[in-house]
Scaffold this motif. Structure first.
Motif, PDB file in Angstrom:
ATOM      1  N   UNK A 182       0.850   3.872 -10.894  1.00 10.47           N
ATOM      2  CA  UNK A 182       1.485   2.621 -10.479  1.00 10.47           C
ATOM      3  C   UNK A 182       1.014   2.226  -9.088  1.00 10.47           C
ATOM      4  N   UNK A 183       0.900   3.194  -8.191  1.00 12.38           N
ATOM      5  CA  UNK A 183       0.445   2.900  -6.827  1.00 12.38           C
ATOM      6  C   UNK A 183      -0.950   2.283  -6.839  1.00 12.38           C
TER       7      UNK A 183
ATOM      8  N   UNK B 203       1.336  -6.831 -12.358  1.00 12.33           N
ATOM      9  CA  UNK B 203       2.269  -5.701 -12.385  1.00 12.33           C
ATOM     10  C   UNK B 203       3.642  -6.136 -11.891  1.00 12.33           C
ATOM     11  N   UNK B 204       3.694  -6.844 -10.766  1.00 11.09           N
ATOM     12  CA  UNK B 204       4.969  -7.275 -10.210  1.00 11.09           C
ATOM     13  C   UNK B 204       5.705  -8.218 -11.154  1.00 11.09           C
ATOM     14  N   UNK B 205       4.971  -9.054 -11.862  1.00 12.69           N
ATOM     15  CA  UNK B 205       5.599  -9.973 -12.797  1.00 12.69           C
ATOM     16  C   UNK B 205       6.121  -9.304 -14.045  1.00 12.69           C
ATOM     17  N   UNK B 206       5.585  -8.133 -14.360  1.00 15.19           N
ATOM     18  CA  UNK B 206       5.985  -7.428 -15.589  1.00 15.19           C
ATOM     19  C   UNK B 206       6.865  -6.208 -15.342  1.00 15.19           C
TER      20      UNK B 206
ATOM     21  N   UNK C 185       0.809  -1.220   0.000  1.00 14.50           N
ATOM     22  CA  UNK C 185       0.000   0.000   0.000  1.00 14.50           C
ATOM     23  C   UNK C 185       0.845   1.275   0.000  1.00 14.50           C
ATOM     24  N   UNK C 186       2.138   1.143   0.079  1.00 18.80           N
ATOM     25  CA  UNK C 186       3.003   2.318   0.231  1.00 18.80           C
ATOM     26  C   UNK C 186       3.213   3.040  -1.095  1.00 18.80           C
ATOM     27  N   UNK C 187       3.862   4.174  -1.003  1.00 16.27           N
ATOM     28  CA  UNK C 187       3.980   5.096  -2.140  1.00 16.27           C
ATOM     29  C   UNK C 187       5.272   4.889  -2.921  1.00 16.27           C
ATOM     30  N   UNK C 188       5.281   5.341  -4.168  1.00 16.63           N
ATOM     31  CA  UNK C 188       6.523   5.507  -4.922  1.00 16.63           C
ATOM     32  C   UNK C 188       7.113   6.895  -4.714  1.00 16.63           C
ATOM     33  N   UNK C 189       6.251   7.872  -4.541  1.00 17.75           N
ATOM     34  CA  UNK C 189       6.671   9.263  -4.420  1.00 17.75           C
ATOM     35  C   UNK C 189       5.793   9.939  -3.382  1.00 17.75           C
ATOM     36  N   UNK C 190       6.422  10.655  -2.470  1.00 17.65           N
ATOM     37  CA  UNK C 190       5.700  11.350  -1.415  1.00 17.65           C
ATOM     38  C   UNK C 190       6.140  12.803  -1.399  1.00 17.65           C
TER      39      UNK C 190
ATOM     40  N   UNK D 104       1.380  12.338 -10.725  1.00 15.25           N
ATOM     41  CA  UNK D 104       0.282  11.674 -11.433  1.00 15.25           C
ATOM     42  C   UNK D 104       0.716  10.296 -11.925  1.00 15.25           C
ATOM     43  N   UNK D 105       1.912  10.198 -12.485  1.00 15.84           N
ATOM     44  CA  UNK D 105       2.394   8.927 -13.017  1.00 15.84           C
ATOM     45  C   UNK D 105       2.628   7.910 -11.903  1.00 15.84           C
ATOM     46  N   UNK D 106       3.205   8.357 -10.808  1.00 17.74           N
ATOM     47  CA  UNK D 106       3.422   7.436  -9.692  1.00 17.74           C
ATOM     48  C   UNK D 106       2.099   6.963  -9.109  1.00 17.74           C
TER      49      UNK D 106
END
Length: 274
Positions: free
Chosen positions: A137-138, A149-152, A104-109, A132-134
């Motif tokens: 993915x989130x 997603x994790x597999x690709x 559940x965590x972020x890529x960008x904060x 917006x892009x991150x």
């Protein structure tokens, strides 16, 4: 109340706990932001995750490449590598609780005048675009199709951003920029081969934050991932990976005044990068 950002822990829980004591962290008063790579290569990833989960009301995480790799292995989409040390997490009775929280965590904060990310922000992106892009993915990582997603996400292409990218190619580039990036070329294309000292950067490449077309933002980017870069405090840049896993230090910075706190590593001194 203080807000602290901590660089790559990578399972070095003894050093992490010592650093928390050094800064006098209180979950009732303070805020802690972990700049990715909580796990892997160190001796006690499970203890780091359990502590972060217990203190989750006061802790925020931006995901690193090792965190995502752990999630992929747990989802059956990747295998552990030779130097990985995540077996304790994978065998834990509470693994699903911990990994669901991690997912559940972020890529960008963004926080006040800071943008916090594990590796960096692709230099052709303005911060608003990166947010917006991150978020794309989130949302995918938190959704029902997260295993796909994790597999690709593995792979080094595409290396150049285009808003026309779609699906897994689009998301792979976003993930790679935020969790694996160190260098780009003059066109802003990602390089994944170099992991060494800044003085040894090959001709034609440059740190992502030195790209001449990078937008000027009011936010200071706080990041880790590049242990050979070491500690850097510049007006719009704070680098916090000081190579605890490689026998150097674990570092925190208090964002209100940029005071630095460090604890020496208990790991064997060695050269390396991930």
């Amino acid at each position: 109340m203080a807000t602290y950002a901590v660089g790559d822990i990578q399972g070095c829980n003894d050093e992490f706990q010592a650093l928390l004591g050094h800064i006098g962290f209180s979950s009732e008063r303070d805020r802690l932001i972990l700049i990715g790579d909580l796990v892997n290569r160190g001796p006690d990833s499970l203890a780091v995750l359990r502590w972060a989960y217990r203190q989750r009301a006061a802790v925020e995480v931006v995901l690193g490449n090792h965190d995502l790799h752990l999630l992929a292995v747990a989802a059956g989409k990747a295998k552990l590598k030779g130097k990985d040390t995540c077996d304790d997490v994978l065998a834990a009775e509470d693994r699903e609780l911990l990994l669901d929280w991690l997912r559940q965590q972020r890529l960008l904060l963004t926080l006040d005048d800071y943008a916090l990310v594990h590796a960096g922000i692709l230099p052709c992106w303005e911060l608003a675009e990166a947010q917006v892009l991150c978020a794309e993915v989130e949302a995918e990582l938190r959704g029902k199709a997260y295993r796909d997603l994790l597999g690709n996400m593995y792979g080094n292409s595409p290396r150049t951003w285009s808003p026309r990218l779609q699906g897994y190619e689009r998301w792979r580039l976003i993930i790679n920029a935020c969790t694996r990036m160190r260098l780009v070329n003059a066109d802003g294309a990602l390089d994944f081969e170099f992991k060494g000292e800044p003085a040894d950067i090959p001709s034609g490449l440059m740190p992502w934050f030195a790209w001449p077309g990078r937008p000027v933002e009011r936010h200071t980017v706080v990041f880790g991932h590049w242990s050979a870069l070491g500690l850097r405090l510049e007006p719009q840049l704070i680098a916090l990976d000081t190579g605890c896993i490689w026998g150097r230090q674990l570092t925190a910075v208090r964002l209100e005044d940029r005071r630095v706190f460090q604890i020496p590593s208990q790991q064997p001194a060695r050269l390396g990068a991930d």
